[in-house]
Design a protein around this motif. Structure first.
Motif, PDB file in Angstrom:
ATOM      1  N   ALA A 152     -34.089 -49.623 -13.800  1.00 54.67           N
ATOM      2  CA  ALA A 152     -32.491 -49.094 -12.805  1.00 54.67           C
ATOM      3  C   ALA A 152     -32.786 -50.738 -12.898  1.00 54.67           C
ATOM      4  N   ASP A 153     -33.814 -51.797 -13.408  1.00 55.42           N
ATOM      5  CA  ASP A 153     -33.452 -53.166 -12.729  1.00 55.42           C
ATOM      6  C   ASP A 153     -32.708 -53.489 -13.121  1.00 55.42           C
ATOM      7  N   LEU A 154     -31.870 -53.358 -14.483  1.00 52.14           N
ATOM      8  CA  LEU A 154     -30.898 -53.663 -15.198  1.00 52.14           C
ATOM      9  C   LEU A 154     -29.592 -53.490 -14.553  1.00 52.14           C
ATOM     10  N   GLN A 155     -29.165 -52.438 -13.839  1.00 47.33           N
ATOM     11  CA  GLN A 155     -28.411 -51.489 -13.197  1.00 47.33           C
ATOM     12  C   GLN A 155     -27.759 -51.967 -12.401  1.00 47.33           C
ATOM     13  N   ARG A 156     -26.287 -51.626 -12.789  1.00 45.91           N
ATOM     14  CA  ARG A 156     -25.113 -52.256 -11.725  1.00 45.91           C
ATOM     15  C   ARG A 156     -25.332 -52.051 -10.679  1.00 45.91           C
ATOM     16  N   TRP A 157     -25.092 -52.628  -9.412  1.00 45.22           N
ATOM     17  CA  TRP A 157     -24.306 -52.204  -8.133  1.00 45.22           C
ATOM     18  C   TRP A 157     -22.804 -51.700  -8.629  1.00 45.22           C
ATOM     19  N   VAL A 158     -22.254 -51.256  -7.714  1.00 46.88           N
ATOM     20  CA  VAL A 158     -20.847 -50.535  -7.639  1.00 46.88           C
ATOM     21  C   VAL A 158     -19.905 -50.750  -5.891  1.00 46.88           C
ATOM     22  N   LEU A 159     -18.836 -51.016  -6.189  1.00 45.53           N
ATOM     23  CA  LEU A 159     -18.788 -50.443  -4.829  1.00 45.53           C
ATOM     24  C   LEU A 159     -17.900 -49.284  -5.008  1.00 45.53           C
ATOM     25  N   ALA A 160     -18.182 -47.617  -3.912  1.00 46.04           N
ATOM     26  CA  ALA A 160     -18.065 -46.828  -4.383  1.00 46.04           C
ATOM     27  C   ALA A 160     -17.374 -45.981  -3.254  1.00 46.04           C
ATOM     28  N   ALA A 161     -15.875 -45.457  -3.354  1.00 43.76           N
ATOM     29  CA  ALA A 161     -15.193 -44.840  -2.031  1.00 43.76           C
ATOM     30  C   ALA A 161     -16.093 -44.202  -0.926  1.00 43.76           C
ATOM     31  N   GLU A 162     -15.945 -44.421  -0.334  1.00 42.45           N
ATOM     32  CA  GLU A 162     -17.105 -44.324   1.521  1.00 42.45           C
ATOM     33  C   GLU A 162     -16.251 -42.002   1.285  1.00 42.45           C
ATOM     34  N   ASP A 163     -15.184 -41.733   1.857  1.00 41.72           N
ATOM     35  CA  ASP A 163     -14.512 -40.769   1.083  1.00 41.72           C
ATOM     36  C   ASP A 163     -15.461 -39.474  -0.166  1.00 41.72           C
ATOM     37  N   ILE A 164     -15.594 -40.297  -0.574  1.00 41.21           N
ATOM     38  CA  ILE A 164     -15.998 -39.441  -1.933  1.00 41.21           C
ATOM     39  C   ILE A 164     -17.410 -39.395  -1.693  1.00 41.21           C
ATOM     40  N   CYS A 165     -18.000 -40.584  -2.019  1.00 44.86           N
ATOM     41  CA  CYS A 165     -19.664 -40.512  -2.107  1.00 44.86           C
ATOM     42  C   CYS A 165     -20.182 -40.768  -0.832  1.00 44.86           C
ATOM     43  N   PHE A 166     -20.107 -40.922   0.337  1.00 49.63           N
ATOM     44  CA  PHE A 166     -20.546 -40.524   1.302  1.00 49.63           C
ATOM     45  C   PHE A 166     -20.411 -39.877   2.313  1.00 49.63           C
ATOM     46  N   LYS A 167     -20.074 -38.458   1.850  1.00 51.11           N
ATOM     47  CA  LYS A 167     -19.389 -37.560   2.489  1.00 51.11           C
ATOM     48  C   LYS A 167     -20.203 -36.749   3.896  1.00 51.11           C
TER      49      LYS A 167
END
Length: 277
Positions: free
Chosen positions: A87-102
């Motif tokens: 978890a410490d080495l994993q990336r942050w990623v930009l994710a589409a709000e309308d797909i991942c944050f419904k």
């Protein structure tokens, strides 16, 4: 929803246990899809591994890639030898709000998975771009798909959105920018498989190939000067109300972001052409 549940993305949320649990579960899934269900080959993997594990302290990393399917992230990090479950080495990623944050459940899950919600078409100065900038300011790793949407055709890299370029330019410490091109995810998760829809689970016995390039160097101070010079003769842009940045008005910023985006696009396209022919 309180900045889209940003509180859930903090490493100390409930002692970090929810994040570690989600990262480990998703990482295990990614390993299974990449290595058990399918075969994955990675060229120049050490370039990525070394930067993820041991880049200079405080220096952020931005990885940029083409976007072939909804599974690209996280499965592209599931190849053998990659610390996918850390978890410490994993990336942050930009994710589409309308797909991942419904809804709240999805929002909480993706927040724990180090995803930052982005509203497509919301512009480069939307609220959560500042959150992405905060991650870079802390020297963290951020992955972006600068094309902005999935494309499953074997076509040239499309014109890149300016959001990634703006993050590179606005980061207090210029990030290391690492290009990645992949192929095969469009077969693992095709967009129009059954009745014009994606399959319910990833497909198997496919070949996934990843080509990791070398870091792209950006002399931001020099690029800013060039953008300022060009902008004096480029007043035809429609004004979007961007705030001034680094002594540059909106026209100069556009010139800068276009320049950075084109440089990334050229490198990605070169990788695509040399890798899969």
């Amino acid at each position: 929803m309180g900045r889209m549940m940003e509180w859930a993305s903090k490493p100390n949320h409930l002692g970090g246990l929810p994040r570690r649990t989600v990262i480990m579960a998703v990482g295990t899934f990614s390993k299974a899809v990449a290595n058990l269900m399918n075969s994955t080959s990675v060229h120049n993997a050490d370039a990525l591994l070394n930067l993820v594990r041991s880049r200079p302290p405080g220096v952020p990393l931005i990885t940029v890639s083409n976007h072939m399917s909804t599974l690209d992230d996280p499965v592209m990090w599931g190849f053998k030898g990659f610390p996918t479950c850390n978890a410490d080495l994993q990336r942050w990623v930009l994710a589409a709000e309308d797909i991942c944050f419904k809804n709240p459940v999805l929002s909480y899950f993706f927040r724990l998975g180090k995803c930052i919600p982005i509203t497509r078409g919301g512009g480069i100065y939307q609220e959560h771009m500042n959150e992405a900038l905060d991650r870079l300011s802390n020297g963290e790793w951020l992955h972006t798909f600068p094309e902005g949407k999935v494309c499953q055709e074997d076509e040239p890299i499309r014109r890149l959105k300016w959001g990634t370029a703006s993050l590179i330019a606005r980061s207090p410490i210029t990030p290391i920018v690492l290009p990645i091109v992949h192929h095969g995810f469009e077969k693992v998760m095709p967009e129009t498989y059954m009745y014009g829809k994606r399959p319910p689970i990833p497909l198997w016995k496919k070949e996934i190939k990843m080509i990791i390039g070398e870091p792209i160097e950006f002399d931001i101070a020099k690029l800013k000067q060039t953008a300022l010079s060009i902008s004096r003769n480029s007043q035809h842009f429609k004004n979007l109300g961007w705030p001034p940045f680094g002594g540059m008005d909106e026209v100069a910023q556009r010139c800068l972001y276009i320049d950075i985006s084109q440089r990334i696009q050229i490198v990605l396209e070169r990788l695509r052409l040399t890798s899969f022919r």
